[in-house]
Design a protein around this motif. Structure first.
Motif, PDB file in Angstrom:
ATOM      1  N   GLN A 168      42.875  12.799 -37.848  1.00  0.00           N
ATOM      2  CA  GLN A 168      44.522  12.685 -37.464  1.00  0.00           C
ATOM      3  C   GLN A 168      44.847  13.649 -36.233  1.00  0.00           C
ATOM      4  O   GLN A 168      45.650  13.340 -35.741  1.00  0.00           O
ATOM      5  CB  GLN A 168      45.190  13.062 -38.791  1.00  0.00           C
ATOM      6  N   LEU A 169      44.347  14.664 -36.315  1.00  0.00           N
ATOM      7  CA  LEU A 169      44.586  15.528 -35.195  1.00  0.00           C
ATOM      8  C   LEU A 169      43.871  15.000 -33.782  1.00  0.00           C
ATOM      9  O   LEU A 169      44.387  15.168 -32.894  1.00  0.00           O
ATOM     10  CB  LEU A 169      43.775  17.053 -35.521  1.00  0.00           C
ATOM     11  N   LEU A 170      42.624  14.572 -33.766  1.00  0.00           N
ATOM     12  CA  LEU A 170      42.138  13.834 -32.721  1.00  0.00           C
ATOM     13  C   LEU A 170      43.062  12.763 -32.193  1.00  0.00           C
ATOM     14  O   LEU A 170      43.397  12.457 -31.029  1.00  0.00           O
ATOM     15  CB  LEU A 170      40.666  13.439 -32.900  1.00  0.00           C
ATOM     16  N   ASP A 171      43.555  11.952 -33.399  1.00  0.00           N
ATOM     17  CA  ASP A 171      44.549  10.794 -32.584  1.00  0.00           C
ATOM     18  C   ASP A 171      45.925  11.544 -32.188  1.00  0.00           C
ATOM     19  O   ASP A 171      46.331  10.755 -31.266  1.00  0.00           O
ATOM     20  CB  ASP A 171      45.141  10.100 -33.965  1.00  0.00           C
ATOM     21  N   ALA A 172      46.256  12.742 -32.520  1.00  0.00           N
ATOM     22  CA  ALA A 172      47.391  13.301 -32.000  1.00  0.00           C
ATOM     23  C   ALA A 172      46.900  13.814 -30.509  1.00  0.00           C
ATOM     24  O   ALA A 172      47.941  13.588 -29.568  1.00  0.00           O
ATOM     25  CB  ALA A 172      47.879  14.378 -32.983  1.00  0.00           C
ATOM     26  N   MET A 173      45.941  14.441 -30.429  1.00  0.00           N
ATOM     27  CA  MET A 173      45.467  14.720 -29.146  1.00  0.00           C
ATOM     28  C   MET A 173      45.430  13.585 -28.297  1.00  0.00           C
ATOM     29  O   MET A 173      45.904  13.554 -26.847  1.00  0.00           O
ATOM     30  CB  MET A 173      44.045  15.394 -29.120  1.00  0.00           C
TER      31      MET A 173
END
Ligand code: URA
Length: 306
Positions: A168-173
């Motif tokens: 989820q954090l990768l998607d936000a990045m």
């Protein structure tokens, strides 16, 4: 020097949300100068590109190409295993081949054949604990290749990379860069099967699995590889940086390497960022470095080469 607050006025709502989701409130690298040169890390970040990157509307920058189908559960195999006293198949490391697949054999494989080889691999003990292998996902001819470490619990269940909290954090990045995992990047791990209790991969497991990643790089032919975390950096840059295993990630990040002529940028792993949110600004600086190196300005896409 213009303050971060001034720049933030250029952000649209979506980007403010995405950077906030990344935890980046002060997005400009510490000690950056007006010319955009990060003095603390040696990071060459184009100020213009950075500001433009932050001011871009949601856009897909490469024509979507068909992503490989989600992998189906692999057939179980007992190759490389022996039967113990209880009648249970156990991984027989002594009789396993020294590498999972010869690089020369993998070189002939197209995407479906490579995916199948990964799903059926029993070259190391990790095959015993997996629900399914996780080959990768995304645009198979993406300009960006994201390399992570190994599947976790959610990835093992779903057969897809980075679908748990770190994902989820990768998607936000990616969203903060104006990219999506489906259209703009291909995501692969160094290790294709979940290590028990999410332990670190062992060197022998990395050695067995790395040829799969190598073939994925050949097939995707990315313009840039973003290696997230220690294991990704060590695997991708094994033949580029001498004694890389002795260097902490903080010393490796902040510059552009070349692996067989292909640019590589190293940064912290999203799972590490979940534990150490204060480092998110450095990751954003690394992403800006990668974008600037590709001549990628999310407002206008990629700078045409002359
Ligand atoms: N961490 C990784 O490195 N890869 C995944 O797919 C998930 C978490």
């Amino acid at each position: 020097m213009t303050t971060p607050a001034d720049h933030s006025l250029n952000l649209d709502t979506r980007q403010r949300e995405m950077l906030a989701a990344m935890g980046v409130t002060y997005w400009w690298p510490e000690n950056a100068t007006e010319t955009g040169k990060g003095t603390d890390t040696g990071t060459e970040v184009s100020h213009t590109a950075t500001v433009a990157a932050l001011a871009q509307p949601a856009a897909s920058l490469t024509p979507p190409r068909v992503a490989p189908a989600a992998p189906s559960p692999p057939p179980r195999s007992v190759a490389n295993h022996s039967i113990n006293k209880s009648g249970k198949a156990v991984f027989d490391s002594e009789n396993a081949p020294s590498t999972a697949h010869a690089t020369s054999t993998l070189a002939a494989l197209d995407w479906p054949a490579l995916t199948e080889a990964i799903q059926q691999c029993t070259a190391c003990g990790l095959c015993q604990g997996r629900k399914q292998a996780v080959p990768g996902m995304g645009n198979p001819r993406a300009r960006w290749l994201i390399v992570g470490e190994a599947p976790g619990e959610q990835e093992d269940k779903q057969g897809l990379p980075f679908v748990g909290p770190a994902g989820q954090l990768l998607d936000a990045m990616l969203a903060a860069m104006g990219l999506t995992r489906e259209a703009d990047v291909y995501i692969a791990n160094v290790i294709k099967c979940r290590p028990p209790h999410n332990r670190n991969p062992e060197p022998a497991e990395v050695a067995q699995c790395a040829p799969f990643l190598q073939r994925q790089i050949e097939l995707v032919q990315p313009d840039l590889i973003l290696a997230l975390g220690r294991f990704a950096a060590q695997t991708v840059l094994a033949n580029v940086v001498p004694d890389i295993e002795k260097l902490p990630l903080g010393k490796l990040r902040g510059q552009v390497y070349h692996m067989n002529g292909r640019p590589v940028v190293v940064s912290y792993h999203p799972a590490y960022l979940l534990r150490s949110p204060a480092e998110k600004g450095k990751v954003w600086a690394d992403l800006c470095l990668a974008m600037a190196h590709l001549g990628y300005n999310p407002l206008e896409g990629y700078t045409p080469t002359a």
